[in-house]
Design an enzyme around this catalytic site. Sequence first.
Site, PDB file in Angstrom:
ATOM      1  N   HIS A  64      15.662 -17.553  81.860  1.00  0.00           N
ATOM      2  CA  HIS A  64      16.740 -16.996  82.693  1.00  0.00           C
ATOM      3  C   HIS A  64      17.031 -15.546  82.309  1.00  0.00           C
ATOM      4  CE1 HIS A  64      20.572 -16.856  84.907  1.00  0.00           C
ATOM      5  NE2 HIS A  64      21.033 -16.222  83.844  1.00  0.00           N
ATOM      6  N   GLU A  65      17.114 -15.277  81.005  1.00  0.00           N
ATOM      7  CA  GLU A  65      17.375 -13.909  80.565  1.00  0.00           C
ATOM      8  C   GLU A  65      16.201 -13.000  80.916  1.00  0.00           C
ATOM      9  OE1 GLU A  65      20.277 -13.244  79.895  1.00  0.00           O
ATOM     10  OE2 GLU A  65      20.942 -15.315  79.598  1.00  0.00           O
ATOM     11  N   HIS A  96      16.498 -11.750  84.391  1.00  0.00           N
ATOM     12  CA  HIS A  96      17.302 -10.522  84.527  1.00  0.00           C
ATOM     13  C   HIS A  96      16.442  -9.293  84.236  1.00  0.00           C
ATOM     14  CE1 HIS A  96      21.084 -12.380  85.335  1.00  0.00           C
ATOM     15  NE2 HIS A  96      21.159 -13.008  84.170  1.00  0.00           N
TER      16      HIS A  96
END
Length: 223
Positions: A92-93, A96
Amino acid sequence: MIFVYIGMGLSLLASSLVKSTFAKYDRVRSQRGISGREAAEIILQKNGIGYVQVLSVRGHLSDFYSPKDKTVNLSEATENSSSIAAIGVAAHECGHAVQDAVGYMPLVISRNINPVCAICSQLAIPIIFIGFLIGLSGFIQLGIIVFAVAISFQIITLPVEWNASQRAMRILEEEGILSPQEIKGVRAVLTAAALTYVAAAASSVLQLLRLLILYGGRGRRDD
């Protein structure tokens, strides 16, 4: 006060859900046995952004991506664990980081308005309080407007977080980092995490409605 209680309830419920969901899938080891750090490094390399560093940070579920420093920061539990929950959070990071690399517009907007919204969040309540204290409706109106600007960051953050999760799951599956069955667990973890942002935004909107109702009631009394 009913709006305040509803907002608090939503936040507590979302926080409890993300903790329990993460704990459930943190006990499930990935079939490939790779760690959160290894998954993050694979994702960054495969997307041509190897210049983004993977760093360690203290705390539990304190993971974040820094667009300023170009770093994916993973908590110790996420970095070293081979659970599908940890891999999902790391991915998920990295989602980004991919957003940043491709110039994903909601991320650009949220990054640009964040400093303004941070200042507004600090000033809003004091301005409103002073307005009520000295009886100046103009101050109250200004405080409500400032508060509305402050919560706009939370609202814009919602599509940013959702998109990062979607990118994460797609990359994990396309690169064969996790199996389709394991992706279901990641989806549960990231959906629960997304609900914390939804709850926070909903709580702020409810607070704004409360302020509008209080101001409206004061306006009718003044008439």
